[in-house]
Design a protein around this motif. Structure first.
Motif: not given
Length: 174
Positions: A19-26, A87-88
């Motif tokens: 979640w942290l990696r995906l939110s930073a990339l987003h 979804m996460l």
């Protein structure tokens, strides 16, 4: 009454990391998409996004059979990452609950409650009690004060003995 779904500690930690990696990339992709929505996505970004989305597959309600393909432009990629992030969060909502005892949101895992770490919740300190129900911190503070007092008295006695010097040889106490 149906039992609520539980997950493993490993899966909860993996979810929080993704979640942290995906939110930073987003967040980064959204900044680029705001300036250049129709700009083509490079191979590095595409490979990173596809890898992250495939890592998120265990957390999706209905995982796709095929590996995900990243969008061709930054606007589409921002939307795609937003959908996976949603979804996460849906997975988290299904597998976490509010723990009134701890006063924070916790994962539904076997054993002791595990707070959702990414929320950085102010978890109240755990009260340490002895077997007789007394506060351990208070008992420990009393023991430490007593030891400090004994050390002080021993040091004071040693200082007095050093000031007086050795006893005279001529004096026989008997």
């Amino acid at each position: 009454m149906p039992t609520l779904p539980q997950i493993s500690h490993f899966l909860a930690e993996r979810h929080e990391t993704l979640w942290l990696r995906l939110s930073a990339l987003h967040k980064d992709i959204c900044v680029i998409a705001a300036k250049k929505p129709e700009a083509p996505v490079g191979n590095t970004e595409r490979a990173t996004v596809e890898g992250l989305i495939s890592d998120c597959r265990p957390f999706l309600k209905k995982p796709a059979d095929r590996l995900p393909v990243a969008a061709q432009n930054f606007a589409g990629l921002a939307v795609q990452l937003g959908q996976v992030l949603a979804m996460l969060e849906d997975f988290e909502n299904r597998h976490a609950f509010w723990d009134g005892k701890a006063g924070c949101r916790c994962w539904r895992v076997a054993g002791a409650s595990l707070p959702v770490a990414r929320l950085r919740q102010a978890v109240p300190p755990f009260e340490l009690k002895t077997s007789k129900g007394r506060d351990m911190r208070e008992a420990l503070a009393k023991l430490m004060d007593a030891k400090e007092s004994r050390v002080y008295e021993a040091g004071f006695a040693a200082g007095r003995a050093a000031r007086l010097g050795p006893p005279d040889i001529d004096q026989d106490p008997l």
